[in-house]
Design an enzyme around this catalytic site. Sequence first.
Site, mmCIF file in Angstrom:
data_model
loop_
_atom_site.group_PDB
_atom_site.id
_atom_site.type_symbol
_atom_site.label_atom_id
_atom_site.label_comp_id
_atom_site.label_asym_id
_atom_site.label_seq_id
_atom_site.Cartn_x
_atom_site.Cartn_y
_atom_site.Cartn_z
ATOM 1 N N CYS A 48 13.769 -13.023 -3.227
ATOM 2 C CA CYS A 48 13.225 -11.972 -2.379
ATOM 3 C C CYS A 48 12.153 -11.142 -3.063
ATOM 4 O O CYS A 48 11.279 -10.601 -2.415
ATOM 5 C CB CYS A 48 14.340 -11.062 -1.861
ATOM 6 N N CYS B 66 22.672 -10.164 -7.842
ATOM 7 C CA CYS B 66 22.477 -9.129 -6.829
ATOM 8 C C CYS B 66 23.776 -8.882 -6.066
ATOM 9 O O CYS B 66 24.194 -7.753 -5.870
ATOM 10 C CB CYS B 66 21.353 -9.526 -5.877
#
Lengths: 407, 402
Positions: free
Chosen positions: A224, A128
């Site tokens: 997440c 990410c």
Amino acid sequence: MTGGAERKEERGLPSTDDLTGKVVVAMSGGVDSSVAALLLAREGKEVVGVSMQVWDYRNSTASGEGPTCNSKATCCAPSDFADARSVADLIGIPYYVFDFEKKFEEKVISRFLRTYASGQTPNPCVDCNNDVKFRELRQRSLSLGCASVATGHYVRVEEQGDGFHLFRGEDREKDQSYFLYGLRQNELAQTLFPLGGLVKSEVRELAREAGITTADKPESQDICFVSGPLRDFVGSRLGKLKRPGKFALRDGTVVGAHGGIHEFTVGQRKGLGLSGFDEPLYVLEIDAESGTVYVGYRHELEVAGFTVAELNWVHPDLWKRDFSEESTPLEVTVQVRHQHRGVPAQVHVVDGIATVTYSEEWTSAAPGQAAVFYDRDNREVLGGGRILPRQTSSRLQILPSVPLEVR
Amino acid sequence: MKRVYADANATYGILPEVREILRDYESSWQTSDGGTRRSVSPYLNGSAIHTEGQRARAVIDSARSFVFSATGLTAHRHHVVFTSGATEGNNSAVLAPFLREDRADFSGRVISSTVEHPSVLDPLHRLERYGVEVVRLAPEPDGTLSTERVLAELSPHTKLLSLVWANNETGVIFPIPEIFSAVREQFPQCLLHVDAVQSFSKLRSDLSTFPFDILTLSPHKFGALPGVGVSILSQHLPHSPLLLGGGQELRWRPGTENLIGIASVAAALSALPERWERYAERVSKLRDRLEAELLARFPGCSVIGRGVPRLPNTSLLWIQGVRTDDLVVALDLEGVSCSRGAACSSGKQLGSHVLGGMGLPPEAGQEVLRLSFRADFEDEELTLLRDRLFLCLERLGLATPR
């Protein structure tokens, strides 16, 4: 399309001549990024708050996919956007939500699943940061006229004569440099980490003083985009690529069966469900083709080192170095997990593959995870890459190429 | 930095006349005698019998007569009903004909278009699930819809025709008076609903010249407060309110009226005639100039609905190769307020159903920018807007001829 920014990228350092001094702060709604925005605004910078929508919370279901409103996974649930928006309002900065769902699915989630399918252990936070936060977000920020990006990571960047240097955060407990080894010199030049010199308690105190309501918000620990049990999420997304199989000892003796190789990581001891042995068993190796999880005693895990691919050199000297002619090994401290203190090792690079040899003690390195090289003082990030499976250094090539059931 | 507001189709902005009213009510809180000015008291329930209630009632009645005079309609043939907004108005218009006082009847057909506002499309979808036959006409690629296309779908079983007058994203105008007159003549049983939210304040509107049964308005689009809507109903419309309760608004819309909102409608209407003039005379020319300059500078751009009847203040630009959710942010940071299509959805950016409905490729929805101007849009603002737009487009990598 971010046409302009991409074209600028190709020429090396983006031209910032026509840009204003605006800084985009990636705001998650948590206390760290909130205080990062606050500090930059207090410095007098023109700050623009941005939240990255990477996962559609509306698809959240009882199946454990995606954060729901009461989920612990705090990244892009609507309540977090509301927190970020209220902080932006308090500081008095503009705030926007950017949609990165497609990129995130493409760059992070699909790799996450492919890595599990190949019997390795992914590190989605590294992906990410590398592919979404510091590449996509930065390029979009540039195209909006904002010269730099800031985040609430606990790391320090110093500009020295030879270029930019990345150091562990002052708060060694919160240090996040492990996740940022993929940054390049031109990215470091345009990235600000206002929390690098602070410890968490100071950050919370700053937030409280400023009246930021998320000052006492709990840390986000989980991945997440997964709110339920990880194995359920991966199992359901893998679908047909799920690989159940046998537990076997090194000599091939079958000692049990398991529901899928994605539930295991090399070095794992807990949750194997195997009993009747003198000592605890550990996962030694995972063979994705046969679905076999090899287990054994702790001493069988012991290795002299491991190999690392997809290298990135952060340190300006190493960034410029031509490794094809290099013969003297680098003396480093290697960290192989987020919660690992690092051990001394020597690194030898040939053909873009680093061979890491432990200098003193060994540790178990799980294929797929990041290996990050620090200097011998264990303070400065030199570079890093991805740990390869044990026997073969070309193992990554057998990642399944079949399309996954990616939404 | 002087900001340029180019999002009038999202909301016009509260007019000075409306601020005046808010000040009156504010001062009415501070005076113990309930306010010395006529019709302004802090007790805002228009159904009460006492003096304060009568004052509140007078505000509502006076606003109603403002609506009649602004539209050219009379209380002999129409009802003016104050609602919470055009979303409520459109929902009621679409659903109510099927929810009669004695029974729900989901037989028959509804004709509408693919480019309606979601407050029409979503109730249509609901009706479809209940068993109603819904026909959604796709406009031509230039956004227009002909009377013939509509008539071709009409049948004696058609209960409702619901069309938007001017599209909120493209500004393209459907010939509503012509369509409705033809339909009424041939299929008198068919109820006629027009969503006049965008058209009403921008086009000179004499609504007495053609037949309709329900017409919905959104007063914050012309300077009143958000949170109040106006529905104009033909007196022939069978009584079938969506909300049930008290006797307010002739039982068409029960619930204590939003009195300050309604007062703001009256104030905003008084500014309309002059505004129609300015839109037609000035704003459309400024808009055309901007479009011409943009097209000359960036050949990859096109203007949706150019050359067909459209609102004088609206410009929908298709900027191929530029993701316009980035452009909207870039422009905001440079001090220009505008939007990417409709401003109604938030958070995740969705493609435009309007452009898809017009037959444009799916990526067009990600690449459109809507500029919509107020009537007081000035040359100087146009220059600022143009320079900032060009700067942002160049930053986003849009090619210019060398």
